[in-house]
Design a protein around this motif. Structure first.
Motif, PDB file in Angstrom:
ATOM      1  N   CYS A 343     -20.272  34.259  29.535  1.00  0.00           N
ATOM      2  CA  CYS A 343     -20.220  35.535  30.250  1.00  0.00           C
ATOM      3  C   CYS A 343     -19.668  36.633  29.338  1.00  0.00           C
ATOM      4  N   LEU A 344     -18.635  36.319  28.569  1.00  0.00           N
ATOM      5  CA  LEU A 344     -18.051  37.313  27.667  1.00  0.00           C
ATOM      6  C   LEU A 344     -19.028  37.726  26.576  1.00  0.00           C
ATOM      7  N   PHE A 345     -19.709  36.762  25.985  1.00  0.00           N
ATOM      8  CA  PHE A 345     -20.643  37.107  24.913  1.00  0.00           C
ATOM      9  C   PHE A 345     -21.854  37.867  25.438  1.00  0.00           C
ATOM     10  N   LEU A 346     -22.388  37.431  26.557  1.00  0.00           N
ATOM     11  CA  LEU A 346     -23.515  38.168  27.123  1.00  0.00           C
ATOM     12  C   LEU A 346     -23.059  39.544  27.602  1.00  0.00           C
ATOM     13  N   GLY A 347     -21.817  39.638  28.087  1.00  0.00           N
ATOM     14  CA  GLY A 347     -21.268  40.942  28.453  1.00  0.00           C
ATOM     15  C   GLY A 347     -21.140  41.850  27.245  1.00  0.00           C
ATOM     16  N   VAL A 375     -17.124  44.432  35.678  1.00  0.00           N
ATOM     17  CA  VAL A 375     -16.527  43.484  36.623  1.00  0.00           C
ATOM     18  C   VAL A 375     -16.704  42.047  36.139  1.00  0.00           C
ATOM     19  N   THR A 376     -17.895  41.708  35.693  1.00  0.00           N
ATOM     20  CA  THR A 376     -18.130  40.332  35.214  1.00  0.00           C
ATOM     21  C   THR A 376     -17.321  40.037  33.956  1.00  0.00           C
ATOM     22  N   TRP A 462     -28.080  41.563  33.685  1.00  0.00           N
ATOM     23  CA  TRP A 462     -26.843  41.468  34.473  1.00  0.00           C
ATOM     24  C   TRP A 462     -26.841  40.310  35.464  1.00  0.00           C
ATOM     25  N   ILE A 463     -28.019  39.800  35.842  1.00  0.00           N
ATOM     26  CA  ILE A 463     -28.035  38.641  36.741  1.00  0.00           C
ATOM     27  C   ILE A 463     -27.351  37.426  36.110  1.00  0.00           C
ATOM     28  N   PRO A 464     -27.647  37.074  34.823  1.00  0.00           N
ATOM     29  CA  PRO A 464     -26.887  35.974  34.198  1.00  0.00           C
ATOM     30  C   PRO A 464     -25.387  36.237  34.158  1.00  0.00           C
ATOM     31  N   LEU A 465     -24.989  37.510  33.973  1.00  0.00           N
ATOM     32  CA  LEU A 465     -23.562  37.823  33.947  1.00  0.00           C
ATOM     33  C   LEU A 465     -22.912  37.528  35.295  1.00  0.00           C
ATOM     34  N   VAL A 466     -23.591  37.882  36.371  1.00  0.00           N
ATOM     35  CA  VAL A 466     -23.049  37.646  37.709  1.00  0.00           C
ATOM     36  C   VAL A 466     -22.914  36.146  37.981  1.00  0.00           C
ATOM     37  N   LEU A 468     -22.618  33.673  35.757  1.00  0.00           N
ATOM     38  CA  LEU A 468     -21.559  33.105  34.916  1.00  0.00           C
ATOM     39  C   LEU A 468     -20.174  33.547  35.391  1.00  0.00           C
ATOM     40  N   ALA A 469     -20.062  34.776  35.855  1.00  0.00           N
ATOM     41  CA  ALA A 469     -18.779  35.225  36.405  1.00  0.00           C
ATOM     42  C   ALA A 469     -18.422  34.412  37.643  1.00  0.00           C
ATOM     43  N   GLY A 470     -19.417  34.096  38.465  1.00  0.00           N
ATOM     44  CA  GLY A 470     -19.161  33.259  39.632  1.00  0.00           C
ATOM     45  C   GLY A 470     -18.691  31.868  39.256  1.00  0.00           C
ATOM     46  N   LEU A 471     -19.218  31.351  38.138  1.00  0.00           N
ATOM     47  CA  LEU A 471     -18.804  30.019  37.670  1.00  0.00           C
ATOM     48  C   LEU A 471     -17.438  30.033  36.993  1.00  0.00           C
ATOM     49  N   SER A 472     -16.850  31.221  36.825  1.00  0.00           N
ATOM     50  CA  SER A 472     -15.554  31.336  36.153  1.00  0.00           C
ATOM     51  C   SER A 472     -14.382  31.228  37.120  1.00  0.00           C
ATOM     52  N   PHE A 473     -14.656  30.920  38.384  1.00  0.00           N
ATOM     53  CA  PHE A 473     -13.583  30.697  39.355  1.00  0.00           C
ATOM     54  C   PHE A 473     -13.234  29.210  39.387  1.00  0.00           C
ATOM     55  N   SER A 474     -11.980  28.917  39.675  1.00  0.00           N
ATOM     56  CA  SER A 474     -11.481  27.553  39.506  1.00  0.00           C
ATOM     57  C   SER A 474     -11.982  26.585  40.565  1.00  0.00           C
ATOM     58  N   PHE A 475     -12.424  27.091  41.730  1.00  0.00           N
ATOM     59  CA  PHE A 475     -12.768  26.156  42.803  1.00  0.00           C
ATOM     60  C   PHE A 475     -13.985  25.307  42.455  1.00  0.00           C
ATOM     61  N   TRP A 476     -14.753  25.702  41.436  1.00  0.00           N
ATOM     62  CA  TRP A 476     -15.891  24.879  41.023  1.00  0.00           C
ATOM     63  C   TRP A 476     -15.431  23.606  40.310  1.00  0.00           C
TER      64      TRP A 476
END
Length: 747
Positions: A343-347, A375-376, A462-466, A468-476
């Motif tokens: 996410c950071l690199f694509l951002g 945001v991402t 931006w769709i890949p960023l969204v 990957l940002a969603g996958l950056s939360f710990s509950f996964w």
């Protein structure tokens, strides 16, 4: 699952060949083909992960092998596929990131003259990494290991007309050859002593004592050398920042889930073979790498280089975690890092695409122009900084806890340096990552021309960023990861246990199914081997069930992780709490208390230093309470030292590169003056001898021949005078001869 595993890597390989051959003639130059094949691979990987997750068994394992290279009746090498919990997670990680990178590249690489070739290279990269993950032997992981190196060379140097890019590709390729040479030595030691290269076969051979002592330590260090190269560990970390010369999506692919992940995956895959000395060796290299590269990131202004050194530092965390016994922690951080770092690199690619610059000193205020990217990027930054609620907090806390637990249990107080160094670097990470965010997205624009032309990226970016940002939360990740990805059984406990299912022709390839799913086999203490195509988990409704040979109970492939010998010798006991093992139970309870205390202290400490790092970043770069330029001037030698990356490139230039050049010049001189001198001297001697032989031929051989000819000619000239052709001359001579004879007889 086995059929899916066969298909997954060959889908991108097929798209590679098609795009290389006719990609320019396909609609949209074949980008849809490469994206479609890796997306299908992602769907199949999700199917495999679902089956593994549904079983929810830490010993889940399917294993199929068949003869690959045979001499007579003997199979020298086998080929096969291994699916276990680690494989399922890695397949998901690689295919998710690769699919999103393919999608992002459609917008980022639009209009590039070698567009179809770029996507072909992405496909061969994905094939190489997927094959590496599925390989079940040292031989095939090495084959795909080298294919990953080749693919990275093609992608890093994709814009080869730019000298810096072509140099970076060559640098990455050559530096990795150094590590791969050590990897090859380790494999050769294993094969020379064990005679096999399959993971399970090697572990069994080590457990039986075929490879032990110093030689086992050397083999382990050799194998780890491969990880030093691929995962950019000190001192071979210098290639990774230069890899930024490739297209930004390539940077995301290399830094997030493919090439650099290969080294960490390798260490995790062959974890049972490492000795305590090797584990300490691994931990030390990880600690040095995570600290050294984090300090370099503090002084960089190129947005991609900050992220590159961040990657090196996070890889150091993973390697150190594995070295101190945090098997689950290291692999968990590998998985979480894949999402937030991609996410950071694509951002960063989205930012570069908008402002056409990589210098964060020329940015600022972009959150207003690029809200989705901001945001991402912020979510991924919170994850890598270890903020609670995000994935990096979960996995980094596990590593810090493992490091503190190792230090608390060790008799050597110096081993606490692993926790202290990692904790300090966690604060540095939070500081330089929020420095990057503040200078890029906050404050006033520093270059109004670039700011005025900046805009949000198209949906394909931006769709890949969204996602990957969603996958950056710990509950996964929390909960299930630690349950399924557990430390494998030590080879010290494998001696005498049954070998894996026997190898049969491919059409009847043997599949090792996890024993716990078959109640009868579990009661009998046997692992189950089913013919390929039989249902998973040992169902008897389809196919014929075959029993793997076992004389000591369960297969090593389905043994419980309880009773594992820790990397540094601490034993845990399966029978903890039983009356017959009271002393051991007491030790286990004590170890559990230390582990709980260590992880609690690590969690609070990491939150504290992370918060401090974030606060300092805002104090310096947002609130303006501290002037960063004044601080840099006050410690100018240190700032210059860090800005120039500890002068590693200059050091290698002065020693390795110039040394190689000097050696080459010396060898060239030796070749020209000694080797060529001897050749030329031999040639001159040959010429002189030939001259003498020529003279001998002219005056002796030819003289003798010519003398005979001259004598013959002279005698002929004299004798021909006697042949006048006049009869009276002959009568006169005849009469004279008769007279002489008469006179001789008369006297």
């Amino acid at each position: 699952m086995i059929r899916y595993a066969y298909i997954i890597p060959f889908l991108p390989l097929l798209s590679f060949f098609i795009n290389i051959a006719v990609g320019k003639r396909l609609p949209r130059k074949g980008d849809w083909l490469c994206l479609g094949t890796i997306a299908i691979g992602l769907a199949m990987s999700i199917g495999i992960f679902y089956e593994v997750f549904r079983a929810y068994d830490p010993n889940f394992r399917y294993h199929v092998v068949y003869p690959w290279l045979t001499v007579g009746d003997r199979a020298l090498f086998n080929a096969g596929i291994l699916i276990d919990n680690v494989t399922a997670v890695m397949l998901l990680v690689v295919t998710i990131v690769s699919t999103l990178v393919h999608l992002f590249s459609i917008g980022y690489m639009h209009g590039d003259p070698r567009y179809s070739r770029y996507f072909a290279y992405l496909s061969i990269f994905s094939f190489s990494m997927l094959g590496l993950v599925l390989a079940e032997s040292f031989l095939f992981i090495y084959i795909f290991w080298e294919l990953v190196g080749l693919s990275s060379y093609l992608l890093i140097g994709f814009w080869f007309e730019k000298k810096s890019a072509s140099d970076a590709g060559k640098k990455a390729f050559i530096v990795n050859r150094v590590g791969d040479f050590g990897f090859l030595i380790g494999i050769l030691i294993i094969y020379a002593t064990c005679g096999v290269l399959g993971y399970d076969q090697v572990f069994l051979a080590i457990g039986e004592g075929k490879l032990s002592g110093t030689l086992l330590t050397l083999a382990g260090i050799g194998v780890f050398c491969g990880a030093i190269g691929k995962s950019a560990q000190f001192p071979l970390h210098v290639w990774l920042p230069d890899a930024m010369e490739g297209p930004t999506p390539v940077s995301a692919l290399i830094h997030a889930a493919t090439m650099v992940a290969a080294g960490v995956y390798l260490v995790g895959r062959v974890y049972p073979m490492f000795t305590p000395d090797v584990f300490l060796f691994i931990a030390c290299f990880g600690l040095i790498t995570l600290f050294l590269t984090a300090t370099i990131a503090l002084a960089q202004n190129d947005i991609k280089k900050v992220l590159a050194y961040s990657t090196c530092s996070q890889l150091g965390y993973m390697i150190m975690g594995l070295g101190v016994g945090g098997y689950t922690a290291g692999l968990a951080h590998l998985s979480t890092h894949a999402a937030f770092k991609a996410c950071l690199f694509l951002g960063s690619g989205s930012v570069i695409h908008a402002v056409h610059s990589q210098d964060i000193q020329e940015m600022g205020g972009l959150r207003k122009k690029m809200p989705i990217t901001f945001v991402t990027f912020l979510i991924a930054t919170l994850a890598i900084s270890g903020v609670p609620g995000f994935s990096g907090f979960y996995s980094k806390d596990m590593i810090l806890g493992a490091a503190l637990e190792f230090g608390m249990k060790s008799a050597n107080p110096l081993h606490m340096i692993f926790f202290i160094g990692a904790l300090f670097t966690a604060g540095l990470t939070a500081f330089y990552m929020f420095r990057l965010v503040i200078l890029t997205f906050f404050g006033a624009p520093k270059d109004h021309h670039k700011f005025d032309h900046a805009h949000e990226s198209p949906p394909s970016m931006w769709i890949p960023l969204v996602i990957l940002a969603g996958l950056s939360f710990s509950f996964w990740y929390s909960g299930w990861f630690g349950t399924l990805i557990q430390k494998p059984k030590s080879v010290a406990n494998l001696a005498g246990i049954s070998a894996p299912a026997k190898v049969v022709p491919m059409e009847h390839a043997a599949v090792m199914a996890p024993a716990p799913h078959d109640e009868a086999a579990k009661e009998a203490g046997h692992a189950v081997a089913t013919v390929e195509g039989a249902p998973s988990r040992g169902s008897s409704q389809h196919g014929e069930r075959q029993e793997a040979a076992s004389s000591h109970g369960t297969s090593p492939l389905s043994t419980s992780p309880a009773g594992v010998a820790s990397p540094h010798g601490a034993q845990k006991d399966e029978a903890r709490g039983t009356a017959t093992h009271g002393a051991v139970a007491h030790d286990a309870d004590h170890d559990a208390h230390i582990a709980h205390t260590a992880h609690a202290v690590a969690m609070y400490s990491s939150v504290a230093v992370g918060t401090l790092g974030i606060f300092l970043a805002f104090v310096v770069y947002s609130f303006g309470w501290i002037n960063p330029d004044r601080v840099a001037n006050a410690v100018k030698p240190l700032h210059t030292f860090l800005k120039n990356k500890w002068y590693f490139d200059e050091l290698y230039e002065a020693t390795v590169i110039n040394g190689s050049k000097a050696l080459s010049r010396g060898l060239a001189w030796f070749d020209m003056h000694v080797v060529d001198g001897l050749v030329n001297l031999t040639a001159q001697l040959g010429v002189f001898v030939s001259f003498l032989v020529g003279k001998f031929d002219d005056y002796v051989v030819d003289g003798a021949v010519n003398g005979v000819a001259s004598a013959t000619t002279g005698s002929g000239s004299v004798l021909r005078r006697l042949q006048t052709g006049k009869l009276y001359h002959y009568v006169f001579v005849l009469a004279g001869g008769a007279l002489i004879i008469f006179l001789i007889k008369a006297f």
